[in-house]
Design an enzyme around this catalytic site. Structure first.
Site, PDB file in Angstrom:
ATOM      1  N   LYS A  24      -7.400  -6.494   4.680  1.00  0.00           N
ATOM      2  CA  LYS A  24      -6.201  -5.740   5.019  1.00  0.00           C
ATOM      3  C   LYS A  24      -6.531  -4.255   5.186  1.00  0.00           C
ATOM      4  CE  LYS A  24      -2.452  -7.122   3.052  1.00  0.00           C
ATOM      5  NZ  LYS A  24      -1.377  -7.376   2.059  1.00  0.00           N
ATOM      6  N   ASP A  70       4.310  -5.647   2.124  1.00  0.00           N
ATOM      7  CA  ASP A  70       4.464  -6.996   1.607  1.00  0.00           C
ATOM      8  C   ASP A  70       4.783  -7.842   2.821  1.00  0.00           C
ATOM      9  OD1 ASP A  70       4.282  -8.610  -0.767  1.00  0.00           O
ATOM     10  OD2 ASP A  70       6.349  -9.164  -0.380  1.00  0.00           O
ATOM     11  N   ASN A  86      -7.320  -5.902  -1.119  1.00  0.00           N
ATOM     12  CA  ASN A  86      -7.748  -6.833  -0.072  1.00  0.00           C
ATOM     13  C   ASN A  86      -8.476  -6.058   1.023  1.00  0.00           C
ATOM     14  OD1 ASN A  86      -7.806  -8.461   2.313  1.00  0.00           O
ATOM     15  ND2 ASN A  86      -6.153  -9.713   1.498  1.00  0.00           N
TER      16      ASN A  86
END
Length: 205
Positions: free
Chosen positions: A12, A69, A9
């Site tokens: 991110k 996470d 990603n």
């Protein structure tokens, strides 16, 4: 120091790289390792999944690995979407579909019952097979409609009353100071800094 962020990603990656850059830490993503296999996030908690991702990225690349996470926990929905945040509307769905489903489930729910939090657990895996974890939380409220163009995921719906804005309206500079990921990253940075000192001491010996 160079470390791999266990994600593909790029949004991110951008956030994390910007946060760590002043500390002389270069971040690369799994996009630079095209043969890296898909990680099965089979854990029941954010911590479980962060450890799985960091460990597998470290073993495959031979680099210290950082993984997170994270997800959204909505009190009215008993903590959902939680670990299913990225696939809340289905495995093949996107951010827009996830946000749409969340709004449908909260339709008609008053503001005082729309409390929620973003939670992030980060894991640092070393090439010596040690794994360290840290956690960050940011409290907010689910807005009644998306607001803002920046950020990703549930950012357009996550409203912070003290700022009068959603995450998607704040901009990276402020978000990188107060977000769940920023708070977890601060803890991860402390871990990485300690590891750098340990590595330097071992080299001197």
């Amino acid at each position: 120091m160079k470390l791999v962020l266990a994600t593909k990603n790029e949004n991110k990656v951008k956030e994390v790289a910007q946060f760590l850059a002043p500390h002389d830490i270069e971040v690369v993503s799994l996009n630079e390792f095209p043969d890296f296999p898909e990680i099965e996030e089979s854990g029941e908690t954010f911590k479980d999944n962060a450890i799985i991702k960091a460990s597998e990225a470290c073993m495959f690349t031979g680099l210290m690995a950082l993984a997170d996470d994270s997800g959204l926990e909505v009190d009215y929905l008993d903590g959902l979407p939680g670990v299913y945040s990225a696939r809340f509307a289905g495995e093949d769905k996107n951010d827009s579909e996830n946000n749409k489903k969340l709004l449908e489930l909260l339709k008609g729910v008053p503001a005082e019952e729309r409390t929620a939090r973003f939670k992030c657990v980060m894991a640092v895996a070393t090439t010596e097979c040690f794994v360290y974890t840290t956690e960050g939380v940011c409290e907010g409220v689910i807005a009644e409609k998306p607001r803002g163009e920046e950020g990703f995921g549930y950012d357009p719906l996550f409203y912070l009353p003290e700022y009068g804005k959603t995450f998607a309206e704040l901009g990276l500079e402020i978000k990188n100071k107060i977000s769940h990921r920023a708070r977890a990253l601060t803890g991860a940075l402390d871990i990485i800094s300690d590891l750098k000192i340990m590595m330097a001491d071992e080299e001197e010996e």
